[in-house]
Design a protein around this motif. Sequence first.
Motif, PDB file in Angstrom:
ATOM      1  N   ASN A   1       0.828  -1.227   0.000  1.00  0.00           N
ATOM      2  CA  ASN A   1       0.000   0.000   0.000  1.00  0.00           C
ATOM      3  C   ASN A   1       0.852   1.262   0.000  1.00  0.00           C
TER       4      ASN A   1
ATOM      5  N   GLN B   1      -5.909   3.717  -3.138  1.00  0.00           N
ATOM      6  CA  GLN B   1      -5.295   3.640  -1.816  1.00  0.00           C
ATOM      7  C   GLN B   1      -6.117   2.755  -0.881  1.00  0.00           C
ATOM      8  N   GLU B   2      -7.436   2.901  -0.916  1.00  0.00           N
ATOM      9  CA  GLU B   2      -8.279   2.058  -0.058  1.00  0.00           C
ATOM     10  C   GLU B   2      -8.117   0.587  -0.430  1.00  0.00           C
TER      11      GLU B   2
ATOM     12  N   ASP C   1      -4.794  -0.527   0.890  1.00  0.00           N
ATOM     13  CA  ASP C   1      -4.817  -0.642   2.352  1.00  0.00           C
ATOM     14  C   ASP C   1      -5.528  -1.916   2.801  1.00  0.00           C
TER      15      ASP C   1
END
Length: 531
Positions: free
Chosen positions: A286, A499-500, A503
């Motif tokens: 990430n 990004q989510e 993550d």
Amino acid sequence: MSRRKLLKGAASVGAMAAASGAIPMAVLADAHSNLRAELLSIPGVGQGSPTDADWQKVGELTLGPTKERVQEGEFDGIELTFMGLNNQNLHNFLFRGFLKPWEAYTGAKINWIDLAQADYNPRLQQAIATGTVDFDIIEMGAPFEGDTAGKGLLDEMPEWVKEQIEADDLVDYLKEPVGTWDGKTYRITIDGDCHTFAYRTDYFGDGGIGGAEVPRTWQQINQVTKDLVGKEDPLTGLPAHGYLDPLKGWGGFGMYFILNRAAAYAKHPDDPAWLFDPDTMKPRVNNPGFVQAIQDVLDLIEADAYPTDQINADPGTTAFQQFLAGTGSMLMWWGDVGSSARTSDTSVVGDVVGFGINPASERRYNAAAGAWEEEMNEAPQMAYIGWGVYVTNRVSGDEKKRKAAWSAAAHLGGKDLSLWTSAYPSGFQPYRNSHFQFQEWEAAGYDRAYVEDYLGSNADSYNHPNAAIEPRIPGIFQYYSVAEDELAKGFAGQYGSAQETADAIAAAWEEITDQIGRDSQIALYKASLGL
């Protein structure tokens, strides 16, 4: 790194290796030269896809090393179970043909367990978890050595096998520690495995719809892919497409394809690690480099640049049902797409395919510094480190059965047989120094320029100083499988951003590391990287 510089400076990789002593200079003049030429004429480039009769003929012609160590009928009454893949009618299908003459000569019988690629990891993990390993021989990649050799499930390779298969002929990156665990050797290598770049030459050049130059960076590939929307494929007349990302999972194996992009962004030349921090096992998946790789795909989805229903295309689809069949102009795949392009009945692009290493990035992320650097970065991915044949400990207490299992495995891993699997559709790519003799390929019907291009893309990847090496740690396909699941959600729009998505993968990887044991994973990860 320039392939032309690498290869033309010394005529060939084989010539370079010969000069250093890695390949006998008389390889083309020795007693095997006529045999190797005969093998490569089965059936000959342009003569259609090989058949079961061809595979059996190859198996018969390469029985010599077996006959030197096994008496006729020596294994009468022995039955062995072999687990492997049935992808694209390759792998196990070929093994059956190769081993049929071996069965007839030795008297042994092989029972087969055939698995689709997406089913392979779950089937193997279930057998390990439940203690129900029901196969004596397994086709397996080096990434699973942590899950099998690390748990004492494999039988150590006898010394005579190393001699029979001429293991010294392997390219350097496939030699020890690959195939070993705790100093013991377990694997017969039958494949190289690295991802290389394939592209349609009729899309590029003067007047080409893709532009004058072949894209060499991911930034260029993304732009060309967007620019091709609405244009017509010059070969098929169907809608033109650029790069083919597989957006559907593939039992963990699909993870390698987003990693092609991520390697260029995030594999720094000064740092052998790239998937995890080697001191903490904290995921790097990430960090901004990996997030950029995911964002690339999301941008192409948004631009409607992929073929229809790409969300349901797994890697096998992108290679065999799309690229080789004339849909799309750029692809990352294992090296064998080059031999399939010229020798498979399903290929229509054999005359218009070129090759290269994994595209570069115009900038790279430095995980140690926590910042982007405006430097060009190449990082070929050594995806899967090649298929091998392994023998399980089910035969360890029976010397006759053990010899039979290793004899079958050694037959499949033989030097001359491997030349044929490198040149024809098999699911395997060149992986021995002796595979890089251009003259042998030309005698089979390949033209010199194509062979230089195809073999060069493999050699450049194997020898690249910033190659992204895959870690042989327990559970690696648990990491990959859960990443695939999260990526599929991200590509389907279930997460708010790249990004989510990244993550979510990182969080799942942390849980896996804690379940397996962080300290042991750190130690094994460092060992796999040579730290």
